[in-house]
Design an enzyme around this catalytic site. Structure first.
Site, PDB file in Angstrom:
ATOM      1  N   GLU A   1       3.913  -5.337   8.701  1.00 17.97           N
ATOM      2  CA  GLU A   1       2.546  -5.175   8.163  1.00 17.97           C
ATOM      3  C   GLU A   1       2.008  -6.463   7.545  1.00 17.97           C
ATOM      4  O   GLU A   1       0.795  -6.582   7.337  1.00 17.97           O
ATOM      5  CB  GLU A   1       2.530  -4.078   7.090  1.00 17.97           C
TER       6      GLU A   1
ATOM      7  N   HIS B   1      -1.485   4.780   9.789  1.00 22.89           N
ATOM      8  CA  HIS B   1      -0.106   5.279   9.967  1.00 22.89           C
ATOM      9  C   HIS B   1      -0.079   6.639  10.643  1.00 22.89           C
ATOM     10  O   HIS B   1       0.837   7.422  10.436  1.00 22.89           O
ATOM     11  CB  HIS B   1       0.593   5.403   8.621  1.00 22.89           C
TER      12      HIS B   1
ATOM     13  N   HIS C   1       9.866  -4.490   4.157  1.00 28.35           N
ATOM     14  CA  HIS C   1      10.399  -3.138   3.992  1.00 28.35           C
ATOM     15  C   HIS C   1      10.715  -2.511   5.338  1.00 28.35           C
ATOM     16  O   HIS C   1      10.132  -2.856   6.358  1.00 28.35           O
ATOM     17  CB  HIS C   1       9.484  -2.232   3.168  1.00 28.35           C
TER      18      HIS C   1
ATOM     19  N   HIS D   1       0.813  -1.232   0.000  1.00 27.54           N
ATOM     20  CA  HIS D   1       0.000   0.000   0.000  1.00 27.54           C
ATOM     21  C   HIS D   1       0.849   1.286   0.000  1.00 27.54           C
ATOM     22  O   HIS D   1       0.450   2.287   0.588  1.00 27.54           O
ATOM     23  CB  HIS D   1      -0.964  -0.022   1.194  1.00 27.54           C
TER      24      HIS D   1
HETATM   25  C1  DHB Z   1       6.230   3.050   2.073  1.00 26.55           C
HETATM   26  C2  DHB Z   1       5.675   1.821   2.447  1.00 26.55           C
HETATM   27  C3  DHB Z   1       4.606   1.775   3.357  1.00 26.55           C
HETATM   28  O1  DHB Z   1       4.039   0.625   3.804  1.00 26.55           O
HETATM   29  C4  DHB Z   1       4.056   2.954   3.860  1.00 26.55           C
HETATM   30  O2  DHB Z   1       2.980   2.854   4.664  1.00 26.55           O
HETATM   31  C5  DHB Z   1       4.614   4.171   3.503  1.00 26.55           C
HETATM   32  C6  DHB Z   1       5.700   4.220   2.609  1.00 26.55           C
HETATM   33  C7  DHB Z   1       7.363   3.122   1.093  1.00 26.55           C
HETATM   34  O3  DHB Z   1       7.973   2.103   0.736  1.00 26.55           O
HETATM   35  O4  DHB Z   1       7.633   4.237   0.618  1.00 26.55           O
HETATM   36 FE    FE Z   2       2.591   1.004   5.467  1.00 24.85          FE
END
Ligand code: DHB
Ligand code: FE
Length: 282
Positions: A240, A59, A193, A12
């Site tokens: 997540e 978030h 990530h 997302h």
């Molecule tokens: C990114 C990934 C995320 O899950 C998020 O909530 C905000 C940014 C990213 O990779 O930029």
């Molecule tokens: Fe996120």
């Protein structure tokens, strides 16, 4: 009785919203990500869910660090988006399904999940962008939603085991809803990530592919890990993927199993290893 028809999952990342806004889907950077969706659009056009229960993590738009529920369920008539500061356009409100919200809330509390009930709830990129990805032709997706927020932002997080149990209870509640509606469950977030700290940019392809595989063949696989182990393996934001676990656990309530409709995995978009998945209950 309502019918639980299947599950959807996608990353997302806010930059996806910018790409959609600019019409950049066919640019070399974006194409391998957006190419994951057309087979799922076809399936959705055929199975046509009426209601989508969305597992996602806020978030900081609706819940901030001062008051952070572990699990929160929406019970609003509509869910508005607002500017989160990512520079992406604000999306129109998404209609809620209050009848299913209250049924879920009653069933979850009866099963000893101490959820927060939200009759007003702003939804951020994690809830809005997936509808642009799965229903790109529509200004507002032709479904009603019930958003379920799972805290993956501030420790302590719920354990993978607990999230699995929540997902299963949600699936059972959908199955016992007195309605002729067709319901899908959706997960948004992940895959691996990490946006900040010494490991910013961390991605773990081997773990992601194992996790994706487990969604089909061994849904409880990730429940063996503690949250810190998940952070170690998938990154501080990769945790997540707990949403995917809730979605998959919900599908176990539908009976015999799942058939994979389509999946895609692509590295990177922004800082994230992206995953997309659709599963149909059989
Ligand atoms: C990114 C990934 C995320 O899950 C998020 O909530 C905000 C940014 C990213 O990779 O930029
Ligand atoms: Fe996120």
């Amino acid at each position: 009785m309502a019918q639980l028809i299947g599950g959807l999952a996608t990353s997302h990342i806010p930059a996806i919203g910018g790409a959609i806004h600019r019409g950049a889907q066919n640019e070399p950077y974006w194409k391998p990500f957006f190419d994951g969706f057309p087979p799922i659009h076809q399936w959705l056009g055929k199975v046509k869910p009426d209601v989508v229960v969305v597992f996602y993590n806020d978030h900081g738009l609706n819940f901030f660090l001062d008051k952070m529920p572990t699990f929160a369920v929406g019970a609003a008539a509509t869910y508005s988006n607002a500017d989160e500061g990512w520079g992406i356009p604000t999306l129109p409100p998404i209609p809620g399904c209050q009848d299913l919200s209250w049924h879920l809330i009653n069933e979850l509390i009866a099963k000893e999940f101490d959820i927060v009930t939200c009759q007003e709830m702003l939804v951020d990129h994690a809830c809005t962008l997936p509808f642009k990805l799965f229903w790109p032709e529509h200004e507002v997706a032709p479904v009603q939603i019930v958003p379920i927020n799972i805290n993956t932002v501030q420790f302590p997080l719920p354990t993978a085991k607990r999230v699995y149990k929540l997902g299963k209870a949600v699936g059972e509640a959908i199955q016992s809803w007195q309605s002729d509606k067709r319901v899908a469950v959706m997960a948004t977030g992940g895959l691996s990530h990490q946006l900040d700290g010494e490991r910013a940019g961390f991605i773990n392809k081997q773990f992601d592919l194992q996790f994706l595989d487990s969604m089909e063949t061994n849904p409880e696989w990730a429940t063996q890990f503690s949250d810190l182990e998940l952070v170690e393996k998938a990154g501080t934001q990769g945790v997540e993927l707990l949403m995917w676990l809730a979605m998959r656990a919900a599908l176990t309530a539908a009976g015999s199993g799942v058939r994979k409709v389509h999946s895609n995995y692509h590295i990177p978009i922004s800082n994230t290893a992206t995953g997309v998945l659709a599963l149909e209950t059989v």
